[in-house]
Motif scaffolding. Structure first.
Motif, mmCIF file in Angstrom:
data_model
loop_
_atom_site.group_PDB
_atom_site.id
_atom_site.type_symbol
_atom_site.label_atom_id
_atom_site.label_comp_id
_atom_site.label_asym_id
_atom_site.label_seq_id
_atom_site.Cartn_x
_atom_site.Cartn_y
_atom_site.Cartn_z
ATOM 1 N N THR A 116 6.574 -12.295 63.479
ATOM 2 C CA THR A 116 6.360 -13.709 63.340
ATOM 3 C C THR A 116 5.005 -14.216 63.726
ATOM 4 O O THR A 116 4.053 -13.674 64.554
ATOM 5 C CB THR A 116 7.201 -14.398 64.421
ATOM 6 O OG1 THR A 116 7.143 -13.873 65.972
ATOM 7 C CG2 THR A 116 8.813 -14.286 64.076
ATOM 8 N N GLU A 260 12.578 -21.236 59.222
ATOM 9 C CA GLU A 260 12.426 -19.849 58.106
ATOM 10 C C GLU A 260 13.621 -19.202 57.854
ATOM 11 O O GLU A 260 13.734 -17.915 57.389
ATOM 12 C CB GLU A 260 11.363 -19.007 58.654
ATOM 13 C CG GLU A 260 9.944 -19.721 58.982
ATOM 14 C CD GLU A 260 8.772 -19.228 57.686
ATOM 15 O OE1 GLU A 260 9.538 -18.760 56.698
ATOM 16 O OE2 GLU A 260 7.599 -19.440 57.724
ATOM 17 N N GLY A 264 12.143 -17.082 54.949
ATOM 18 C CA GLY A 264 11.299 -16.087 55.912
ATOM 19 C C GLY A 264 12.018 -14.616 55.368
ATOM 20 O O GLY A 264 12.618 -14.429 54.506
ATOM 21 N N PHE A 272 6.522 -14.339 56.423
ATOM 22 C CA PHE A 272 7.103 -15.848 56.770
ATOM 23 C C PHE A 272 6.117 -16.657 55.773
ATOM 24 O O PHE A 272 5.014 -16.390 55.620
ATOM 25 C CB PHE A 272 6.943 -15.974 58.235
ATOM 26 C CG PHE A 272 7.836 -15.237 59.140
ATOM 27 C CD1 PHE A 272 9.090 -15.708 59.457
ATOM 28 C CD2 PHE A 272 7.239 -14.363 59.722
ATOM 29 C CE1 PHE A 272 9.915 -14.690 60.032
ATOM 30 C CE2 PHE A 272 8.304 -13.301 60.540
ATOM 31 C CZ PHE A 272 9.594 -13.570 60.281
ATOM 32 N N THR A 286 15.245 -17.729 62.104
ATOM 33 C CA THR A 286 15.246 -16.791 61.333
ATOM 34 C C THR A 286 16.625 -16.344 61.259
ATOM 35 O O THR A 286 17.673 -16.600 62.021
ATOM 36 C CB THR A 286 14.442 -15.533 61.616
ATOM 37 O OG1 THR A 286 14.823 -15.044 62.875
ATOM 38 C CG2 THR A 286 12.928 -15.595 61.391
ATOM 39 N N LEU A 290 17.263 -11.553 57.546
ATOM 40 C CA LEU A 290 17.227 -10.879 58.846
ATOM 41 C C LEU A 290 18.185 -9.702 58.743
ATOM 42 O O LEU A 290 17.760 -8.469 59.722
ATOM 43 C CB LEU A 290 17.232 -11.812 60.002
ATOM 44 C CG LEU A 290 16.802 -11.340 61.440
ATOM 45 C CD1 LEU A 290 15.545 -10.579 61.516
ATOM 46 C CD2 LEU A 290 16.976 -12.150 62.464
ATOM 47 N N SER A 297 21.305 -14.185 63.660
ATOM 48 C CA SER A 297 19.864 -15.085 63.795
ATOM 49 C C SER A 297 19.112 -15.047 64.852
ATOM 50 O O SER A 297 19.385 -14.649 65.938
ATOM 51 C CB SER A 297 20.569 -16.534 63.459
ATOM 52 O OG SER A 297 21.332 -16.870 64.787
#
Length: 441
Positions: A116, A260, A264, A272, A286, A290, A297
């Motif tokens: 990140t 994001e 993302g 990102f 996120t 992911l 998350s």
């Protein structure tokens, strides 16, 4: 784009009317047994998926321009992700990290702290859904600042829970008839260059004037914004808008939260969307891509902010489930191995090559977005939003085996979210079908 290896044939196949007979039967069962609000956009029932295709129960194969709403970025059955899920499930399907911890949870936190944006110590908390991540980001910000108000934006979408529904701009279908909304959530204008014709600096001055005059920094805990607005229309703010908001937040003890969840995890051509303007959000949420298809998350942010809530105040029964943690690590590794950030940028170039000529027709007002998160906004001869045409085009594409999504508060935006592993020939075929449907009207 470089060819990849696929399990299923990467081709569009339409053997029946859409929906086919077995899908019609399944949809009747849905109508009898599932809540009426759960109305699928595609009337075909899916049994398999790989690369850029989804196959249904009637033998049709669709070009997938949705990716489960930006979830299956590495494919709907990526082999590495599937192996990770199977291996993890043989050992732990669940324990609850807060009761009996496991390494996978820590590994995902370590990875997110690494990738990140922001050159400062970070910590992460894992959850299950995007809405959970947003709710917890707000909770963390309120706890850290001791303030209550939450600033959100026109055209925003943050979820369907009570708080995130309040933070979401669109009334129907998300809020109408649902009841009381959460307090201390205040909406302000954002940046919509196609419509407001403002530079990033001008749009930021307008936004910050509203906040200062009508809300007050002294009572504002956080400002929450999508770097590219998703359901609101894939609205990409004018350059300089987001950095100006970040600067204001830092000067006023307001936590700068970037959502994001959709943009993302390599979707926009970098890890990102925040990276495109060098943003360093205090907190970043996120989800979606992911987990490689599994529900997970996260909230990642400055260590001093993340560490402020007391023990036991963050978490959830399924937060950071061990199988989802395993698939998350596998999906992130696939993004690295296949260089899917670069592939997302190649996808954008192809989308623009195929669709930007449509701007000359006057039907397409704009092609916008980044990477494999691109939208086209449709308008009528007067230049006004044309939701009827948009719905008609989307329906026609589905009948021809191309799954696309619409969005925007006016319902006049077609959003393209292909898997980052889609082959070029299939991508171009779907785009050409979309373009033909638009110009046929």
């Amino acid at each position: 784009m470089e060819d990849l290896t696929y399990r299923l044939p990467q081709q569009r196949v339409v053997n029946t009317a859409i929906p086919g007979p077995r899908s019609v039967e399944l949809d009747a069962r849905r109508g009898d047994n599932c809540a009426r609000a759960l109305q699928p956009g595609l009337p075909a029932y899916i049994t398999d998926g790989d690369g850029g295709v989804l196959q249904d129960v009637d033998g049709n194969s669709f070009i997938d321009f949705a990716s489960g709403i930006a979830v299956t970025s590495v494919g709907a059955s990526n082999p590495a992700v599937a192996r990770a899920a199977a291996e993890a499930a043989q050992h732990l399907t669940h324990t609850c990290f807060l009761n009996a911890p496991y390494e996978g949870f820590v590994q995902v936190c370590e990875t997110l702290n690494e990738i990140t944006p922001g050159d400062f110590p970070k910590k992460t908390a894992l959850f299950s859904t995007g809405a959970e991540a947003i709710e917890n980001a707000v909770k963390i910000a309120r706890n850290y600042t001791g303030k209550n108000r939450v600033v959100v934006f026109d055209d925003a979408f943050h979820g369907r829970t009570n708080l995130t529904m309040t933070m979401t701009a669109k009334n129907k279908p998300y809020k109408a008839g649902i009841g009381s909304l959460a307090p201390d959530v205040i909406r302000v204008p954002g940046s919509y260059p196609l419509r407001d014709h403002l530079s990033g600096a001008e749009a930021a001055r307008r936004t910050l004037r509203v906040i200062d005059q009508q809300i007050g920094a002294e009572d504002t805990a956080c400002l929450v914004i999508e770097p590219i607005q998703g359901e609101g229309g894939f609205i990409q703010p004018a350059e300089g808008f987001l950095p100006a908001l970040q600067k204001w937040c830092r000067e006023n003890n307001v936590v700068f939260v970037i959502d994001e969840i959709q943009a993302g995890i390599a979707r926009t051509g970098q890890w990102f969307a925040s990276c495109h303007e060098g943003l360093e959000p205090d907190l970043i949420t996120t989800a979606k891509g992911l987990g490689g298809g599994m529900p997970i998350s996260a909230v990642t942010g400055r260590a001093e902010i993340m560490d402020n809530p007391p023990q036991g105040s963050l978490g959830g029964t399924y937060a950071g489930n061990p199988v989802a943690c395993a698939t998350s690590q596998a999906a992130i590794e696939q993004i690295r191995e296949l260089d899917l950030c670069s592939r997302a940028r190649e996808i954008e170039a192809i989308i623009r090559e195929e669709l930007e000529p449509l701007v000359e027709t006057g039907v397409v007002a704009e092609v916008r977005g980044r990477g494999a998160m691109v939208a086209i906004e449709l308008v009528n001869s007067a230049g006004d939003p044309d939701p009827e045409l948009t719905a008609k085009v989307a329906a026609a594409c589905k009948q021809q085996g191309v799954l696309i999504l619409t969005c925007g508060l006016d319902g006049n935006v077609i959003r393209l979210l292909p898997p980052l592993v889609i082959p070029e020939d299939l991508l171009r075929e779907g785009l050409q079908i979309l373009a033909a449907e638009i110009t046929a009207e």
